[in-house]
Design an enzyme around this catalytic site. Structure first.
Site, PDB file in Angstrom:
ATOM      1  N   GLY A  27       0.855  -1.198   0.000  1.00  0.00           N
ATOM      2  CA  GLY A  27       0.000   0.000   0.000  1.00  0.00           C
ATOM      3  C   GLY A  27       0.883   1.238   0.000  1.00  0.00           C
ATOM      4  N   LYS A 203       1.228   7.548  21.040  1.00  0.00           N
ATOM      5  CA  LYS A 203       1.228   8.964  21.444  1.00  0.00           C
ATOM      6  C   LYS A 203       1.914   9.089  22.796  1.00  0.00           C
ATOM      7  CE  LYS A 203      -3.054  10.112  18.956  1.00  0.00           C
ATOM      8  NZ  LYS A 203      -2.688  11.047  17.913  1.00  0.00           N
ATOM      9  N   HIS A 261      -8.998   2.771  20.011  1.00  0.00           N
ATOM     10  CA  HIS A 261      -8.329   3.868  20.719  1.00  0.00           C
ATOM     11  C   HIS A 261      -8.963   4.170  22.092  1.00  0.00           C
ATOM     12  CE1 HIS A 261      -6.805   4.237  16.759  1.00  0.00           C
ATOM     13  NE2 HIS A 261      -7.690   5.093  16.296  1.00  0.00           N
TER      14      HIS A 261
HETATM   15  C1  BG6 Z   1      -8.089   6.789  13.115  1.00  0.00           C
HETATM   16  C2  BG6 Z   1      -9.519   6.816  12.677  1.00  0.00           C
HETATM   17  O1  BG6 Z   1      -7.774   5.541  13.671  1.00  0.00           O
HETATM   18  O2  BG6 Z   1      -7.879   7.801  14.090  1.00  0.00           O
HETATM   19  C3  BG6 Z   1      -9.884   8.177  12.132  1.00  0.00           C
HETATM   20  O3  BG6 Z   1      -9.728   5.833  11.676  1.00  0.00           O
HETATM   21  C4  BG6 Z   1      -9.553   9.251  13.127  1.00  0.00           C
HETATM   22  O4  BG6 Z   1     -11.266   8.242  11.797  1.00  0.00           O
HETATM   23  C5  BG6 Z   1      -8.123   9.108  13.615  1.00  0.00           C
HETATM   24  O5  BG6 Z   1      -9.720  10.508  12.477  1.00  0.00           O
HETATM   25  C6  BG6 Z   1      -7.836  10.065  14.746  1.00  0.00           C
HETATM   26  O6  BG6 Z   1      -6.473  10.011  15.035  1.00  0.00           O
HETATM   27  P1  BG6 Z   1      -5.714  11.278  15.622  1.00  0.00           P
HETATM   28  O7  BG6 Z   1      -4.344  10.784  15.887  1.00  0.00           O
HETATM   29  O8  BG6 Z   1      -5.790  12.350  14.572  1.00  0.00           O
HETATM   30  O9  BG6 Z   1      -6.465  11.653  16.861  1.00  0.00           O
END
Ligand code: BG6
Length: 513
Positions: A27, A203, A261
């Site tokens: 990819g 993070k 997350h």
């Molecule tokens: C991703 C999601 O895993 O995390 C997205 O698929 C989301 O929809 C993103 O926008 C958010 O990540 P971050 O690091 O920008 O908070």
């Protein structure tokens, strides 16, 4: 506390450099490779954390050769790192190669095999390999068996040199599909070879949760239901679905953010102390915690978890008006939920989690609200007049943490107020916080799975959310008489007002961010 008083004395730094390894990115012509992976590898290389003999092979269907692929990546790197010298970027680009081909074509894997032999020829030690699948998850069942068929992921019995396979979410779309995917992966790979990414774990502020809790004495004694009133975890995004409608229409926010997350952040905040800072010890505790979360009562779902979708507002189109989205879509772009954890530590403490797209701003945080003092010795001030202490872990964009406590205002009168002890990463460490992908790629090259998700943790997470998804899909989300119907909120607002209902009976409400 002003920024001047935030001083840092580094006492212990453990940084290990990876040994040579070849990274094969499937990819490679996509967004993730260009925006995250190649820049992360470049930055690691600048920090001497990408071995001089390591190489990168990009692979995807787009017809390009080494030079045109390097051109594309080079341009992106120059934009991203404008102050970087061209020579430094060029030296890095010389380590990148490209193979065009279909993911189901034997020729592609033969090409990778030939390239690997050429790059690894006469190297001592023989480089390890990292296969990064930055493709849609639907391609995993094609790519992983092909890698096995061509012996590309085969390790010798001692696992040296190793072959790691990194997978991006989604890992299935429910419990059954996740377990099926897992069985397929395990047909050719050992669990120790599989690196399932949740970029939130890379993070800095998320990693800091464990340091904060377990490298200090002052938090753990009060980290329980005797002292904590509630915990709120927010991941708000101002962006909408952008160009990802194809994926998002099928996923929705619960799968996209909560199953991974949000639940990972909850687990790190609430889990017990692991026996050691070791990948499996930490993941064992996460698993235990997720298993202790009370299943959502399907008959009263609305009291515990609600879904909503953004409508037009503040000059922005509604979700159903976005390109690629069905006009009567019931895909949720916002979820708010109350989690209860059935164990000794957290009995009765609600964990409120919310996440949404097209909210007023991008902000992610974990807010721990402590209980009020049981008795006030300050005449005229009742315990309820004293605001509760609060610890906020700012995940992004202003990484840091703040502890609000009661303090006296100087002067003869008895005036009390809330004082915030504020620490911002940028003020102490400068603005250059490594991207999550840097840390995750580094760990993968070092063979450290601590920040990657183990298969049983994924299954436990799906076990929690699959019944909710099934209930949602059973009821017509557009029928307002149906339980757990889909709410709507104007784009640019903080979600549906009903989200407050979830907090009924609680001493606080959603934090005003
Ligand atoms: C991703 C999601 O895993 O995390 C997205 O698929 C989301 O929809 C993103 O926008 C958010 O990540 P971050 O690091 O920008 O908070």
């Amino acid at each position: 506390m002003g920024s001047d008083s935030n001083s840092w004395q580094g006492t212990l730094c453990i940084e290990v450099s990876p040994v040579p390894n070849t990274i094969i990115i499937f990819g490679a012509s996509g967004d993730l490779a260009q925006r995250k992976l190649i820049p992360a590898l470049f930055n690691l290389s600048r920090r001497n954390l990408f071995h001089d003999r390591s190489r990168i092979i990009g692979c995807s269907r787009s017809q390009m050769d080494d030079d045109s692929f390097r051109d594309v990546q080079g341009k992106a790197l120059k934009e991203r790192f404008p102050s970087c010298e061209a020579g430094e970027i060029d030296a890095f680009l010389a380590k990148i190669f490209y193979i065009a081909g279909g993911y189901d074509s034997h020729e592609t894997y033969r090409g990778i095999h030939r390239k690997l032999q050429e790059l690894e020829y006469q190297q001592d030690p023989v480089p390890n390999r990292t296969f990064y699948l930055a493709t849609p998850a639907a391609l995993y069942p094609i790519i992983v068996p092909m890698l096995a068929e061509f012996q590309l992921t085969a390790e010798n019995y001692e696992g040296i040199p190793w072959r790691h396979v990194v997978l991006e979410k989604p890992f299935g779309h429910d419990l059954d599909s996740a377990e099926k995917l897992d069985r397929l992966l395990h047909e050719s790979l050992q669990e120790r070879q599989i690196y399932r990414i949740d970029h939130y774990l890379g993070k800095e502020t998320v990693q800091n949760i464990l340091m904060l809790r377990f490298a200090n004495i002052i938090f753990e004694p009060v980290w329980n239901s005797h002292y904590i009133d509630n915990v709120q975890i927010t991941v708000a995004e101002s962006i909408g679905v952008e160009h990802r409608a194809g994926y998002y229409e099928k996923a929705g926010l619960l799968r996209d953010m909560f199953q991974n997350h949000m639940l990972e952040m909850l687990a790190l905040t609430a889990m017990e102390m692991p026996a050691s800072f070791d990948a499996d010890a930490i993941r064992d505790e996460k698993l235990k915690l997720i298993k202790s979360i009370r299943p959502f009562p399907i008959k009263e779902l609305d009291k515990y978890i609600m879904r909503a979708q953004y409508a037009s507002g503040n000059g922005m189109p509604g979700y159903r008006e976005e390109e690629g989205v069905s006009k009567d879509s019931t895909t949720e772009t916002f979820v708010a939920a109350k989690f209860l954890i059935d164990n000794w530590r957290w009995r009765g403490v609600p964990f409120y989690l919310r996440s949404g797209k097209r909210l007023p701003k991008k902000v992610s945080e974990i807010a721990i609200t402590f209980k009020r003092v049981p008795h006030s010795i300050f005449s005229e001030l009742r315990p309820e007049d004293l605001s509760a202490d609060m610890l906020v872990l700012n995940v992004q964009p202003e990484e840091g943490m703040a502890l609000s406590i009661q303090a006296k205002q100087p002067g003869p009168k008895l005036c009390m107020g809330r004082l915030s002890l504020d620490f911002k990463y940028a003020e102490v460490f400068g603005g250059d916080i490594p991207d999550a992908y840097e840390r995750l790629l580094l760990d993968c090259m070092l063979g450290d799975q601590t920040l990657f998700i183990r298969s049983d943790v994924i299954a436990a997470s799906w076990r929690l959310f699959t019944p909710v998804l099934e209930a949602w899909s059973k009821f017509d989300g557009n029928n307002l008489n149906c339980p757990c119907h889909l709410r709507h909120y104007p784009a640019g607002s903080w979600g549906p007002e009903d989200a407050d209902q979830l907090l009924c009976g609680c001493t606080s409400c959603w934090r005003d961010l």
